[in-house]
Design a protein around this motif. Structure first.
Motif, PDB file in Angstrom:
ATOM      1  N   THR A 161       8.365 -27.357  24.848  1.00 57.40           N
ATOM      2  CA  THR A 161       8.805 -27.433  23.455  1.00 57.40           C
ATOM      3  C   THR A 161       8.810 -28.874  22.977  1.00 57.40           C
ATOM      4  O   THR A 161       8.479 -29.169  21.821  1.00 57.40           O
ATOM      5  CB  THR A 161      10.214 -26.823  23.316  1.00 57.40           C
ATOM      6  OG1 THR A 161      10.189 -25.471  23.775  1.00 57.40           O
ATOM      7  CG2 THR A 161      10.685 -26.853  21.867  1.00 57.40           C
ATOM      8  N   LEU A 162       9.172 -29.793  23.879  1.00 62.07           N
ATOM      9  CA  LEU A 162       9.181 -31.214  23.546  1.00 62.07           C
ATOM     10  C   LEU A 162       7.797 -31.676  23.098  1.00 62.07           C
ATOM     11  O   LEU A 162       7.649 -32.332  22.057  1.00 62.07           O
ATOM     12  CB  LEU A 162       9.639 -32.026  24.763  1.00 62.07           C
ATOM     13  CG  LEU A 162       9.644 -33.546  24.614  1.00 62.07           C
ATOM     14  CD1 LEU A 162      10.711 -33.980  23.623  1.00 62.07           C
ATOM     15  CD2 LEU A 162       9.883 -34.213  25.977  1.00 62.07           C
ATOM     16  N   GLU A 163       6.756 -31.316  23.867  1.00 64.64           N
ATOM     17  CA  GLU A 163       5.403 -31.725  23.489  1.00 64.64           C
ATOM     18  C   GLU A 163       4.952 -31.015  22.220  1.00 64.64           C
ATOM     19  O   GLU A 163       4.263 -31.610  21.380  1.00 64.64           O
ATOM     20  CB  GLU A 163       4.416 -31.445  24.631  1.00 64.64           C
ATOM     21  CG  GLU A 163       3.037 -32.019  24.352  1.00 64.64           C
ATOM     22  CD  GLU A 163       2.041 -31.807  25.471  1.00 64.64           C
ATOM     23  OE1 GLU A 163       0.976 -32.470  25.450  1.00 64.64           O
ATOM     24  OE2 GLU A 163       2.303 -30.982  26.372  1.00 64.64           O
ATOM     25  N   HIS A 164       5.332 -29.756  22.061  1.00 63.07           N
ATOM     26  CA  HIS A 164       5.006 -29.017  20.828  1.00 63.07           C
ATOM     27  C   HIS A 164       5.533 -29.769  19.611  1.00 63.07           C
ATOM     28  O   HIS A 164       4.811 -29.982  18.627  1.00 63.07           O
ATOM     29  CB  HIS A 164       5.625 -27.617  20.900  1.00 63.07           C
ATOM     30  CG  HIS A 164       5.558 -26.852  19.613  1.00 63.07           C
ATOM     31  ND1 HIS A 164       6.482 -27.038  18.583  1.00 63.07           N
ATOM     32  CD2 HIS A 164       4.701 -25.892  19.162  1.00 63.07           C
ATOM     33  CE1 HIS A 164       6.184 -26.259  17.573  1.00 63.07           C
ATOM     34  NE2 HIS A 164       5.110 -25.537  17.903  1.00 63.07           N
ATOM     35  N   ASP A 165       6.793 -30.208  19.676  1.00 64.73           N
ATOM     36  CA  ASP A 165       7.400 -30.894  18.546  1.00 64.73           C
ATOM     37  C   ASP A 165       6.729 -32.240  18.279  1.00 64.73           C
ATOM     38  O   ASP A 165       6.569 -32.653  17.118  1.00 64.73           O
ATOM     39  CB  ASP A 165       8.896 -31.087  18.793  1.00 64.73           C
ATOM     40  CG  ASP A 165       9.655 -29.763  18.835  1.00 64.73           C
ATOM     41  OD1 ASP A 165       9.090 -28.739  18.382  1.00 64.73           O
ATOM     42  OD2 ASP A 165      10.794 -29.751  19.326  1.00 64.73           O
ATOM     43  N   GLU A 166       6.314 -32.930  19.354  1.00 63.26           N
ATOM     44  CA  GLU A 166       5.614 -34.207  19.178  1.00 63.26           C
ATOM     45  C   GLU A 166       4.256 -33.991  18.513  1.00 63.26           C
ATOM     46  O   GLU A 166       3.834 -34.795  17.665  1.00 63.26           O
ATOM     47  CB  GLU A 166       5.433 -34.895  20.526  1.00 63.26           C
ATOM     48  CG  GLU A 166       6.729 -35.449  21.112  1.00 63.26           C
ATOM     49  CD  GLU A 166       6.524 -36.134  22.439  1.00 63.26           C
ATOM     50  OE1 GLU A 166       5.398 -36.050  22.996  1.00 63.26           O
ATOM     51  OE2 GLU A 166       7.485 -36.745  22.955  1.00 63.26           O
ATOM     52  N   VAL A 168       3.440 -31.497  16.453  1.00 67.95           N
ATOM     53  CA  VAL A 168       3.685 -31.166  15.053  1.00 67.95           C
ATOM     54  C   VAL A 168       4.020 -32.434  14.266  1.00 67.95           C
ATOM     55  O   VAL A 168       3.517 -32.646  13.154  1.00 67.95           O
ATOM     56  CB  VAL A 168       4.820 -30.130  14.925  1.00 67.95           C
ATOM     57  CG1 VAL A 168       5.221 -29.940  13.471  1.00 67.95           C
ATOM     58  CG2 VAL A 168       4.381 -28.789  15.523  1.00 67.95           C
ATOM     59  N   ALA A 169       4.867 -33.288  14.843  1.00 60.72           N
ATOM     60  CA  ALA A 169       5.222 -34.547  14.184  1.00 60.72           C
ATOM     61  C   ALA A 169       4.003 -35.442  14.003  1.00 60.72           C
ATOM     62  O   ALA A 169       3.944 -36.237  13.054  1.00 60.72           O
ATOM     63  CB  ALA A 169       6.296 -35.282  14.993  1.00 60.72           C
ATOM     64  N   ALA A 174       1.266 -26.347  13.311  1.00 62.48           N
ATOM     65  CA  ALA A 174       2.052 -25.587  14.282  1.00 62.48           C
ATOM     66  C   ALA A 174       1.353 -24.301  14.711  1.00 62.48           C
ATOM     67  O   ALA A 174       1.440 -23.888  15.874  1.00 62.48           O
ATOM     68  CB  ALA A 174       3.431 -25.268  13.704  1.00 62.48           C
TER      69      ALA A 174
END
Length: 390
Positions: A161-166, A168-169, A174
């Motif tokens: 999830t951490l890499e997913h959010d990075e 997207v940022a 998404a």
């Protein structure tokens, strides 16, 4: 799948170049797992040597193509045979999977995939956001090549999830991102080495706690924070740092810091260890520490848990989710030496936690195995292939 599908894995590093860390290990682990499930897998990678022709080997049912390298800058190589491969062989594949960024293999294969109308997925390996070393060069790479590779991908694979959010940022849509964690090879852990061998090799005294870091010696790994945290740790303990020098000055920085903190005799730098020697180090640790600035997952921490060793990881590690959920260690804020020290102390003094993690080793291995991630990856491939056929 009715008939075997041909898939091309593209990676700057693969076996036997295990000093490249997670990239080589992950690519090889996934390739052999897929081959066992009926996929026809080819890995396209680079020879480390700057001389000699391209070579092809078949290893455990996987074809590995080692391209000749005519130039090198750090880990990046120049491989003109990539274009020959793209022109003559790429059209025979149904799908490509590009691992990592900041190399020239991925852009070349992505270009040929576009030309031959072959879908591909990209797995950035936590590299999408430039954070250490050659940041300007990496930003330039993104402008010239990286963004186009990601934009043309059918899916972008994040391992937490951490890499997913990075991602997207960083501007990746998404809906294009699929989260699939890493795994550990269960075969490696079927018969673990006996305890005590590594402790004797590093001179750990009887009753002395062993604090272990295992991974590349790179500035992004937070080893300076670990050294400062360890310097204030009371009681009999020894810090052992295992891994290859990444060549970014981290090793020299760490050696100077060890002297400045008067840690000579309490800290051992062993260099890299692979295979059974790596497992011997893990099995003898009282706590494993991964204080990284950025880890899309954190395979070494997963391997420590698979050996029944509790872990302390930073909140910038993707595996932190798993550690919290399973109660198998402590998650600390990145860069906080005091919090890291207290977490290490907490684990070393909590005999019940260490005994619990050791007793749950088989359960943790099953939970961290490749079985579920590979099945999920197959579903992602099936979706991509289905969309390509429409």
């Amino acid at each position: 799948m009715n008939a075997p599908k041909r898939i091309l894995y593209v990676s700057q590093a693969c076996i036997p170049y295990l000093d490249k860390g997670g990239l080589a290990i992950r690519v090889w682990s996934m390739a052999r797992q897929l081959a066992r499930r009926g996929w026809l897998v080819t890995v396209l990678t680079a020879r480390r040597e700057s001389s000699g022709p391209a070579t092809v080997r078949r290893i455990e049912g996987v074809e590995v193509v080692y391209l000749r390298s005519v130039g090198r800058y750090h880990s990046l190589t120049v491989n003109p045979d990539t274009w020959t491969f793209g022109r003559t062989r790429l059209r025979s594949f149904h799908l490509a999977h590009i691992f990592g960024l900041y190399d020239l293999l991925g852009p070349a294969v992505a270009w040929w995939c576009h030309r031959h109308r072959i879908p591909y997925v990209v797995e950035p390996m936590g590299m999408y956001r430039p954070i250490v070393r050659s940041i300007v060069a990496k930003q330039l790479y993104h402008r010239l090549l990286g963004r186009a590779i990601v934009a043309g991908a059918a899916r972008v694979i994040a391992t937490s999830t951490l890499e997913h959010d990075e991602l997207v940022a960083g501007g990746v849509p998404a809906e294009k991102i699929a989260v699939r964690r890493n795994g550990v090879d269960l075969e490696e852990f079927e018969t673990l080495p006996g305890r005590g061998t590594f402790r004797r090799q590093v001179g750990a005294a009887v009753g002395e706690h062993l604090v272990l870091y295992l991974g590349r010696l790179s500035r992004k790994k937070g080893l300076d924070v670990l050294a400062r945290a360890f310097a204030g740790l009371d009681g009999a303990a020894r810090l052992v740092v295992v891994g290859p020098d990444d060549g970014d000055g981290c090793l020299q920085d760490l050696q100077r810091l060890i002297k400045a903190l008067s840690l000579d005799g309490r800290v051992a730098l062993t260099g890299p260890r692979y295979g059974r020697d790596r497992l011997s180090a893990l099995i003898d640790a009282d706590v494993f520490v991964l204080p990284s600035q950025s880890e899309n997952f954190g395979n070494a921490a997963a391997e420590a848990l698979a050996c029944g060793v509790p872990v302390v990881v930073s909140d910038r590690c993707g595996i932190a989710e798993f550690v919290r959920a399973t109660g198998t260690g402590v998650v600390v804020p990145y860069g906080d030496a005091e919090a890291l020290r207290e977490a290490i102390r907490e684990v070393l003094h909590d005999e019940a936690l260490r005994a619990s993690v050791r007793a749950r080793a088989a359960e943790l291995r099953a939970a961290l195995s490749w079985e579920e991630p590979i099945a999920q990856q197959e579903r992602i491939y099936a979706e991509v292939l289905g969309q390509a056929e429409q």
